[in-house]
Design an enzyme around this catalytic site. Structure first.
Site, PDB file in Angstrom:
ATOM      1  N   SER A   1     -11.586  13.561  10.450  1.00  0.00           N
ATOM      2  CA  SER A   1     -12.404  14.161  11.238  1.00  0.00           C
ATOM      3  C   SER A   1     -11.886  14.269  12.821  1.00  0.00           C
ATOM      4  O   SER A   1     -12.311  15.036  13.720  1.00  0.00           O
ATOM      5  CB  SER A   1     -13.868  13.521  11.306  1.00  0.00           C
ATOM      6  OG  SER A   1     -13.826  12.231  11.771  1.00  0.00           O
TER       7      SER A   1
ATOM      8  N   LYS B   1     -16.112   8.972  16.285  1.00  0.00           N
ATOM      9  CA  LYS B   1     -16.104  10.116  16.858  1.00  0.00           C
ATOM     10  C   LYS B   1     -15.995  10.316  18.529  1.00  0.00           C
ATOM     11  O   LYS B   1     -16.080   9.049  19.163  1.00  0.00           O
ATOM     12  CB  LYS B   1     -17.562  10.920  16.515  1.00  0.00           C
ATOM     13  CG  LYS B   1     -17.864  10.877  15.073  1.00  0.00           C
ATOM     14  CD  LYS B   1     -17.168  11.857  14.144  1.00  0.00           C
ATOM     15  CE  LYS B   1     -17.687  11.514  12.643  1.00  0.00           C
ATOM     16  NZ  LYS B   1     -16.800  12.300  11.920  1.00  0.00           N
TER      17      LYS B   1
END
Length: 370
Positions: free
Chosen positions: A53, A144
């Site tokens: 990701s 993230k």
């Protein structure tokens, strides 16, 4: 005058019990465990990147040092647990913690606040759902990039993030997906490997959906059998039920989203239908209130309420690999009590696709994270 001192004789000293070698080893191991637990709990921890990701900023197989002191060390919610183990182990999902004691959220002072652009480790907010039955600090750890901070208005237009009306800087090595049309000739697998291109889908002999890093895009386009490369962007107004808040009244998708104002501690909202859809999760699950809707009236903890004032700050986290990341677009904002720390440095990096001699990515060892 004669002075006398009360001293232990050599015989007295020899009579004191000596520690056995086993006892000395035990004391040393106990001391090491205590020190390492304190360091891990208050200063920094090591985390591994299990998925793509954050490619190509961070790579699958990277091992990171994460600073907890940057945002302030978070005290454990579940103080009784086995250190250095995952929350559950073995295929039977045996817990390594005891949730009979649950402490309230408390964080020591840190060096700074979470800032836009920081790469942050946090617990997965989706697992606040009662079906998971997990304390906050035992939920899955994710990593993230922070895109928006408390009070910001976030909008995504054609895959570009805007904060308070201004385009947010994209990560230097951000990735997204492209529709690729070839002349029908096979694409050399070694080319895909060298340019770190990932094939997501193949429709026929000529048409593919691929994730292509920005720094390899020009080289990929230059090959004679590549006829067309165009970005994949979901059009505005196309509703995606997988996207937060999972309600057809908000026709949002991963490329066209918002506007959404991030809740901020002390911020008061009017409890109308739209706000309840957007913020009920925070009010109910993260701030532990019972919310009821009776007709058009909202009741919080049994009392009619026209407004609500937030108790915590909330953040918006997204992966740099925009079309291969489950992030805030899908499960919403991240409450401050889920924040673990700031990713600082890559201490090791292993490439599982390479041979034994080439597994270590030497150029990533001790590399600062930006």
């Amino acid at each position: 005058m004669q002075w006398k001192f009360n001293r232990k004789s050599k015989n007295d000293q020899s009579n004191s019990p000596k520690k056995s070698a086993l006892r000395e080893w035990g004391d040393a191991i106990l001391f090491a465990l205590i020190v390492s637990t304190l360091v891990r709990g208050l200063l920094f921890s090591a985390y591994a990147i299990p998925s793509g990701s954050m490619e190509g900023t961070l790579l699958t197989g990277d091992y990171l040092f994460v600073s907890k002191i940057s945002y302030g060390p978070r005290m454990p919610f579940t103080p009784v647990s086995i250190p250095f183990l995952e929350p559950t182990i073995t295929s039977h999902q045996i817990k390594t913690y005891w949730d009979g004691i649950k402490l309230p959220y408390f964080r020591l002072p840190g060096l700074s606040e979470v800032k836009k652009g920081d790469i942050v480790v946090f617990n997965k907010p989706e697992e606040a759902d009662p079906s998971y039955n997990k304390p906050v600090d035992e939920r899955t750890a994710l990593i993230k990039r922070c895109q928006a901070t408390p009070g910001d208005k976030l909008t995504i237009v054609n895959a570009q993030v805007y904060i308070n009306g201004k385009a947010a800087p994209n990560a230097e090595k951000a990735q997204t997906s492209y529709k690729v049309v070839t002349d029908g000739a096979d694409i050399n697998p070694q080319l895909l490997h060298n340019l770190h291109v990932e094939v997501l889908q193949q429709f026929n002999e000529q048409t593919y959906i691929m994730i292509i890093p920005q720094d390899g895009l020009a080289a990929f386009k230059s090959y004679s059998n590549i006829k067309q490369v165009s970005p994949v962007v979901e059009p505005a107004g196309m509703y995606d039920a997988n996207v937060f808040p999972h309600n057809a009244k908000f026709k949002w998708n991963e490329d066209n989203y918002g506007p959404l104002v991030l809740p901020k501690r002390g911020m008061t909202i009017v409890l109308n239908e739209a706000n309840l859809i957007l913020y009920r999760r925070a009010i109910e699950l993260y701030e532990n209130n019972k919310v009821q809707l009776k007709g058009t009236e909202v009741f919080i903890n049994g009392k009619k309420a026209n407004t609500y004032t937030f108790k915590m700050n909330y953040y918006w986290m997204m992966g740099d690999n925009r079309h291969n990341s489950l992030d805030s677009r899908f499960w919403g904002y991240v409450p401050e009590d889920h924040i673990v720390g700031k990713a600082m440095i890559t201490c090791m990096s292993l490439d599982s696709t390479e041979s034994l001699l080439n597994k270590v990515r030497w150029n990533r060892i001790l590399k600062p994270i930006h």
